[in-house]
Every structure is written in structure tokens, then in C-alpha cells.
Scaffold this motif. Structure first.
Motif, short mmCIF file in Angstrom:
data_model
loop_
_atom_site.label_atom_id
_atom_site.label_comp_id
_atom_site.label_asym_id
_atom_site.label_seq_id
_atom_site.Cartn_x
_atom_site.Cartn_y
_atom_site.Cartn_z
N HIS A 1 -16.45 11.44 -24.26
CA HIS A 1 -15.08 12.41 -23.16
C HIS A 1 -13.80 11.84 -24.02
O HIS A 1 -12.87 11.35 -23.68
CB HIS A 1 -15.16 10.98 -22.17
N HIS A 2 -13.42 11.87 -25.35
CA HIS A 2 -12.06 11.76 -26.30
C HIS A 2 -11.98 13.36 -26.99
O HIS A 2 -13.13 13.46 -27.47
CB HIS A 2 -12.10 10.53 -27.92
N THR A 3 -11.60 13.84 -26.35
CA THR A 3 -10.86 14.60 -26.83
C THR A 3 -10.01 14.81 -28.47
O THR A 3 -8.75 14.07 -28.18
CB THR A 3 -10.48 15.88 -26.03
N VAL A 4 -10.69 15.50 -29.84
CA VAL A 4 -9.58 15.70 -31.02
C VAL A 4 -8.48 16.48 -30.99
O VAL A 4 -8.74 17.67 -30.32
CB VAL A 4 -10.36 15.71 -32.72
N THR A 5 -7.42 15.87 -30.09
CA THR A 5 -6.42 16.93 -30.77
C THR A 5 -5.30 16.90 -31.61
O THR A 5 -4.65 17.94 -31.51
CB THR A 5 -5.08 15.93 -29.32
N SER A 6 -5.62 16.44 -32.84
CA SER A 6 -5.26 16.91 -33.63
C SER A 6 -5.97 15.91 -35.09
O SER A 6 -6.29 15.32 -35.01
CB SER A 6 -3.08 16.64 -34.19
N LEU A 7 -5.75 17.15 -36.30
CA LEU A 7 -6.49 16.28 -37.63
C LEU A 7 -5.44 15.98 -38.56
O LEU A 7 -4.86 17.26 -38.55
CB LEU A 7 -7.85 17.39 -37.96
N ALA A 8 -5.43 15.31 -39.48
CA ALA A 8 -3.82 14.82 -40.72
C ALA A 8 -5.15 14.57 -41.55
O ALA A 8 -5.39 12.87 -41.29
CB ALA A 8 -3.23 14.72 -39.76
N TYR A 9 -4.74 14.23 -42.43
CA TYR A 9 -4.80 14.07 -44.04
C TYR A 9 -3.55 13.43 -45.06
O TYR A 9 -3.16 14.06 -44.98
CB TYR A 9 -5.81 15.50 -45.51
N GLN A 10 -4.07 12.62 -44.79
CA GLN A 10 -3.27 11.20 -45.16
C GLN A 10 -3.30 10.07 -45.89
O GLN A 10 -4.07 9.19 -46.06
CB GLN A 10 -2.80 10.73 -43.72
N SER A 11 -3.03 11.45 -47.57
CA SER A 11 -3.20 9.54 -48.22
C SER A 11 -5.08 9.09 -49.22
O SER A 11 -5.29 8.31 -48.31
CB SER A 11 -2.24 8.63 -48.90
#
Length: 435
Positions: free
Chosen positions: A211-221
Motif C-alpha cells: 500500500h505504498h504507491t510510487v509517486t516519483s522516481l529520481a536519479y541522484q548521484s
């Protein structure tokens, strides 16, 4: 067009006949070597393979394990995973690629069997092989062609079945012009298999973020930051394994690349031996017909009968009720001796189609991967793909050598993806006419 992720789990026969595992509460705002989005067969097999190599793994799901196709399918563990067929694959990608893909499909069936053995999963395995039934006389040449293809590409000797042979085997229905028995595959309880994989993953320390919806993916270093509806998760590598429930907004590389299509299943009350004899069907072998919008069916171990089929593009309550009525009528037409048998369960869910019409095991971006698109036949192929995408994430070249090159291509977006529903509706009209 994205499949809906809201709603309760499907009120299916599978859910009524198994017990969901208990989940350890995951740590908030944690960091992992690998995060997997999607808790179905693909994600679970990948998580087990990664954990076995010593990686810390999190599985994140907008609902819970088995909520999607892994808990809604018909339990057919058999050859499949594409929409092209092995001969078209050979024509498009070459003989070597077709041979590699044929071996992959057979290995996928064996992996499911091996998973059940090594994890001690009682998945109600039943039947030996599967049967293709010609539903019209003009499909008889298709049986002969399919028989040749199975021998040439899979080294499997399929048995041609006359109506008398079908009668002897206990496989009589309205579509009994002729049949072809393929000696590979079996039926199982898909949710018991899924939950068995969950337990195996938890035994290896895998954490579940249900019950955790992924709202965004961001690649950071050198790492990925996953924002969810209940917190942040950091991972070195990320796998998207959401199949028919892939959201267009998940990542730009997948936008418009998955076409979800509905599949519908009913399960009857338990049938008496007299009722089975009256219809002439007592075989437990999984079966399907030669329709483009195929019907698939099998007798379950407790003598209930499962009958599934493609169709429908809307998810409204009215559409659900209409399809349930039509699906029951189709069942009665195929099995007229059971026309008065009560239907105890009816549910539906999404399969995933891809533009290339094959499964994908792909690198999407730096340390970002996907494995999806099994075209309505994912019990075996999703399990195998989960294992192989883990090999991709680990740079395990010997294992990756078993993956056909065409499967490693990135999924391509459909042309004018906002019109995908229209494509599907047009295809259904054409297929209905052909059938």
C-alpha cells in the motif's frame, strides 16, 4: 491509458481458498541495494534471486502481493508469453532467436516447478500438458501447423486428437472438432504459488512496502530516490515489474508502452461425477481454443470448473455486470450439460500487451530496469523473467546469455498512445468477426 490501481482485491476463488502471509512492518525512509516496484511473480522471483546474492531488497506495491495478475490469472503454467507465436518470431527475429525463445519458455515452466519444490509450496498442481481445441473446421489446418511448430522449435511431440480421442480423454465440449495435446505445462493455484514466493522472499530478508504507491522516481548521484505515498525509499537499483498495472507516469521510458487488456474468469460450484460424465469432461489438463479472443478452461482439483476469456475495455460496474452475464452464456454454450450449474465466482483483471508483442527484460536508464508484458500468459514467463532481470541487474552474463536479444530491447510506446483504448476496441471487433 493506465490500469486502475484502486479497489479491493478481486473476490476470486483463489482468495477464498488460501491464507495471506503476515508481513513484517518495513522500516520507514530506508536505503536498499535494490527496490522492486510490483509484488507479482516477476518482482518476487527477482527479489529472491537478488537476496540470494546478498543484496538488501525492498518490494513496493500500490496494493499487496497477488493483487494484480499474479492473483487473478487462470493458473496456466505453460508455453507462452508473447502474442506473435514462435513461427512469427522466427520470421521477424531469426531462427537462432526463435530457438532461444523456445528454450526460455520450456525453462520457465521448469522454474515454476522448481520453485514449488525448493520452497515447499503446495500450489495444487494438476494436469499434464495442455490441449488446444479447434473451435471451427477452418481452424483444423492451424492444429497441423502448430503440431509441426512444436516439434521443430520445442522438440515436443504433440498428439493430434480426434473427437473420439477427446471423448476418451474426457475433454468434450461444444468446441470438440479436434484437438492437439502438448506435453508441456500444468495447472496450479496461482495465489498459493504467489504467497509461497512471498514467504521465501521474507525468509531471505526482503522487506515489503504494501500500500505504498510510487509517486516519483529520481536519479541522484549513483542512487534512485523513490517517493511514495507513505515516505521515501532510496535504492541503488530499481526494477519496474508492474506488468498490466504499469502507470504511464511511472517513468518517461515507459510512457505509453503498455496496453492493458481485460481478461475475465468464472468458477462454478463443485461438479458431481454424474455432471462430469454427462458433459464428457473430467480431464484436469488445462485447455484453450483457437479463437483470437480465446477461451481457456480447466477442471480444478476440487471439481469446480474454471472458464476464462478475453474481452471488455471498461472497468465500470455496469461493464462488469454485462461481461459476467455474457461470459456465463459463453460458458453454457461451450458446456451445455452444465447450463444450470451455479457460478460461484467471477472476477477480471489486466494482462499486459506490448507494441513488439513479446515480453521485455530491459535496461531503461542507469540502474533502472523493467520486466513485463506477458500477453496474458505470465505464470511461467514472469517467473523466469524475474530471475533473468535479476541477472541483468547483477551483470551476470552467463545467465543473461539465455535471454533472446529481442526481449532485451526497450519497450516502445504505441503510436498516439492516448488512443490505446480505441486500438483495443477495434482489434476486438476484428477478432470477433474472425472468430
Amino acid at each position: 491509458m493506465s490500469a486502475r490501481l484502486d479497489g479491493a482485491p478481486a473476490a476470486s476463488y483463489w482468495r477464498a481458498t488460501t491464507t495471506e502471509p503476515q508481513y513484517r512492518p518495513p522500516a520507514p525512509n530506508s536505503r536498499y541495494d535494490a527496490a522492486i516496484i510490483g509484488a507479482g511473480y516477476t518482482g518476487l522471483n527477482a527479489a529472491i534471486a537478488l537476496a540470494d546474492k546478498g543484496l538488501s531488497v525492498a518490494i513496493i506495491d500500490a496494493q499487496q502481493p497477488g493483487w494484480g495478475a499474479s492473483g487473478r490469472n487462470g493458473g496456466f503454467c505453460c508455453i507462452g508469453g508473447d502474442h506473435l507465436g514462435i513461427e512469427a518470431i522466427e520470421k521477424r527475429f531469426g531462427a537462432a532467436a526463435a530457438q532461444s525463445y523456445a528454450q526460455a519458455q520450456l525453462a520457465a515452466i521448469e522454474q515454476v516447478k522448481y520453485n514449488c519444490e525448493r520452497f515447499n509450496i503446495d500450489a495444487d498442481i494438476s494436469g499434464v500438458g495442455e490441449t488446444l481445441l479447434a473451435h471451427k473446421k477452418n481452424r483444423l489446418p492451424q492444429l497441423a501447423q502448430t503440431r509441426t511448430a512444436f516439434l521443430q522449435h520445442y522438440n515436443l511431440q504433440a498428439t493430434y486428437l480426434t473427437p473420439a480421442a477427446l471423448n476418451q480423454r474426457g475433454q468434450l465440449c461444444d468446441a470438440n472438432i479436434a484437438g492437439l495435446h502438448v506435453p508441456a505445462g500444468f495447472g496450479l493455484h496461482p495465489l498459493k504459488y504467489c504467497y509461497g514466493l512471498v514467504r521465501a522472499a521474507q525468509d531471505r530478508g526482503v522487506n515489503f512496502y504494501n500500500h505504498h504507491t510510487v509517486t516519483s522516481l529520481a536519479y541522484q548521484s549513483s542512487h534512485w530516490q523513490l517517493s511514495t505515498t507513505q515516505g521515501e525509499i532510496t535504492a541503488g537499483k530499481v526494477l519496474i515489474a508492474t506488468n498490466g498495472y504499469t502507470q504511464d507516469a511511472m517513468h518517461t521510458s515507459l510512457n505509453g508502452s503498455v496496453l492493458p487488456a481485460l481478461s475475465n474468469i468464472l468458477v462454478t460450484r463443485p461438479l458431481t461425477q454424474q455432471e462430469l460424465d454427462r458433459q464428457g469432461w473430467w480431464s484436469h489438463n488445462p485447455s484453450y481454443d483457437t479463437r483470437h479472443l480465446l477461451y481457456y478452461f480447466r477442471l480444478l482439483p476440487d471439481r469446480r470448473f474454471l472458464f476464462g476469456g478475453r474481452g471488455g475495455i471498461r472497468q465500470s460496474e455496469a461493464s462488469f455486470a454485462a461481461k459476467r452475464k455474457q461470459h456465463a452464456l459463453d460458458f453454457q454454450r461451450y458446456f451445455p450439460a452444465w447450463s444450470n450449474v451455479n457460478v460461484d465466482y467471477f472476477w477480471r483483471g489486466h494482462v499486459a500487451l506490448a507494441r513488439q508483442q513479446t515480453p521485455h527484460i530491459s535496461t531503461l536508464a542507469q540502474d533502472l530496469y523493467c520486466a513485463l508484458a506477458y500477453h496474458g500468459n505470465g505464470v511461467a514467463m514472469a517467473s523466469w523473467s524475474g530471475n533473468k532481470v535479476a541477472a541483468l541487474m547483477l551483470n551476470d552474463e552467463p545467465s543473461l546469455a539465455e535471454v533472446p536479444t529481442f526481449m532485451r530491447a526497450k519497450p516502445k510506446a504505441f503510436p498516439l498512445p492516448q488512443l490505446r483504448t480505441g486500438y483495443l476496441a477495434a482489434a476486438y471487433l476484428a477478432y470477433s468477426w474472425l472468430d
